[in-house]
Design a protein around this motif. Sequence first.
Motif, PDB file in Angstrom:
ATOM      1  N   ILE A  38      46.881  39.030  40.226  1.00 53.47           N
ATOM      2  CA  ILE A  38      47.832  39.175  39.120  1.00 53.47           C
ATOM      3  C   ILE A  38      48.540  38.216  38.703  1.00 53.47           C
ATOM      4  O   ILE A  38      48.965  37.648  37.831  1.00 53.47           O
ATOM      5  N   SER A  39      48.976  37.264  39.758  1.00 51.02           N
ATOM      6  CA  SER A  39      50.093  35.994  39.580  1.00 51.02           C
ATOM      7  C   SER A  39      49.165  34.923  39.139  1.00 51.02           C
ATOM      8  O   SER A  39      49.660  34.031  38.333  1.00 51.02           O
ATOM      9  N   PHE A  40      47.968  34.786  39.545  1.00 52.44           N
ATOM     10  CA  PHE A  40      47.043  33.758  38.995  1.00 52.44           C
ATOM     11  C   PHE A  40      46.742  33.911  37.584  1.00 52.44           C
ATOM     12  O   PHE A  40      46.439  33.094  36.386  1.00 52.44           O
ATOM     13  N   PHE A  41      46.385  35.362  37.254  1.00 58.00           N
ATOM     14  CA  PHE A  41      45.792  35.716  36.105  1.00 58.00           C
ATOM     15  C   PHE A  41      46.524  36.714  35.536  1.00 58.00           C
ATOM     16  O   PHE A  41      46.026  37.915  35.398  1.00 58.00           O
ATOM     17  N   PRO A  42      47.875  36.550  34.822  1.00 58.20           N
ATOM     18  CA  PRO A  42      48.513  37.660  34.240  1.00 58.20           C
ATOM     19  C   PRO A  42      47.847  38.111  33.095  1.00 58.20           C
ATOM     20  O   PRO A  42      47.303  37.548  32.463  1.00 58.20           O
ATOM     21  N   SER A  43      48.252  39.355  32.928  1.00 66.45           N
ATOM     22  CA  SER A  43      47.643  39.952  31.408  1.00 66.45           C
ATOM     23  C   SER A  43      48.816  40.214  30.528  1.00 66.45           C
ATOM     24  O   SER A  43      49.848  40.773  31.180  1.00 66.45           O
ATOM     25  N   SER A  47      48.476  45.572  31.904  1.00 67.89           N
ATOM     26  CA  SER A  47      47.597  46.465  32.678  1.00 67.89           C
ATOM     27  C   SER A  47      46.812  45.478  33.659  1.00 67.89           C
ATOM     28  O   SER A  47      46.089  44.641  33.153  1.00 67.89           O
ATOM     29  N   HIS A  48      46.568  46.034  35.203  1.00 65.96           N
ATOM     30  CA  HIS A  48      46.311  45.038  35.907  1.00 65.96           C
ATOM     31  C   HIS A  48      44.969  45.803  36.765  1.00 65.96           C
ATOM     32  O   HIS A  48      44.991  45.573  38.010  1.00 65.96           O
ATOM     33  N   PHE A  49      45.001  46.892  36.318  1.00 66.89           N
ATOM     34  CA  PHE A  49      43.769  48.062  36.788  1.00 66.89           C
ATOM     35  C   PHE A  49      42.789  47.211  37.459  1.00 66.89           C
ATOM     36  O   PHE A  49      42.350  47.535  38.594  1.00 66.89           O
ATOM     37  N   HIS A  50      42.035  46.117  36.765  1.00 61.07           N
ATOM     38  CA  HIS A  50      40.874  45.662  37.145  1.00 61.07           C
ATOM     39  C   HIS A  50      41.064  44.695  38.276  1.00 61.07           C
ATOM     40  O   HIS A  50      40.149  44.448  39.449  1.00 61.07           O
ATOM     41  N   TRP A  51      42.366  43.868  38.352  1.00 66.16           N
ATOM     42  CA  TRP A  51      42.385  43.030  39.529  1.00 66.16           C
ATOM     43  C   TRP A  51      42.905  44.033  40.782  1.00 66.16           C
ATOM     44  O   TRP A  51      42.490  43.727  41.841  1.00 66.16           O
ATOM     45  N   ASN A  52      43.529  45.167  40.615  1.00 65.58           N
ATOM     46  CA  ASN A  52      43.688  46.234  41.660  1.00 65.58           C
ATOM     47  C   ASN A  52      42.298  46.532  42.399  1.00 65.58           C
ATOM     48  O   ASN A  52      42.244  46.803  43.587  1.00 65.58           O
ATOM     49  N   LEU A  53      41.695  46.917  41.264  1.00 67.46           N
ATOM     50  CA  LEU A  53      40.337  47.384  41.811  1.00 67.46           C
ATOM     51  C   LEU A  53      39.380  46.394  42.689  1.00 67.46           C
ATOM     52  O   LEU A  53      38.909  46.849  43.617  1.00 67.46           O
TER      53      LEU A  53
END
Length: 168
Positions: A38-43, A47-53
Amino acid sequence: MQLQSIDKQLYRSRLNIVIVACIVSLSVSSLAISQSLISFFPSETGSHFHWNLLGVVVSALGLGFSLLKLKTHPKMKEVVYVWLLKKELNLIYRKNRKLQAAAEQGNADAMLALQFSYEGSRQLWQLDDNTIVMTSLNAAQSKLDGLIEEYNLQLDISNYQSGLLRQF
């Protein structure tokens, strides 16, 4: 697979350590991976669902790989034995109807597999303090004992091998 004598207290303490270690490592690593992504590729949408998954999936794969590598460690002996016993009992359970039918026809291999299943289940349930279902196990054991006596067989569960199940 052969049944082994397992120290219940040692098994429970090592199982608890494995469970806690898995929970902690899965939680920490999934959060670390997802937060790093999330810190390298913020949206822009938030929504950061895909990074969390992705963090959870990568952590689960890493944990699985670690458990496979650690299963030969001496301190994992009891836990791995119980995992393998559960796997073997599951194989027998899937063939249970065919085994029961063959045992009633006098098939010694079917009776041997059922005897192993009952002995293994008894050991497993005692290790896990799951003695509620022992009455049904005792009833099934009595039925099997009657069949063994009827067909005049001597069963030695040390002769059991999972290859016996292929014929059923």
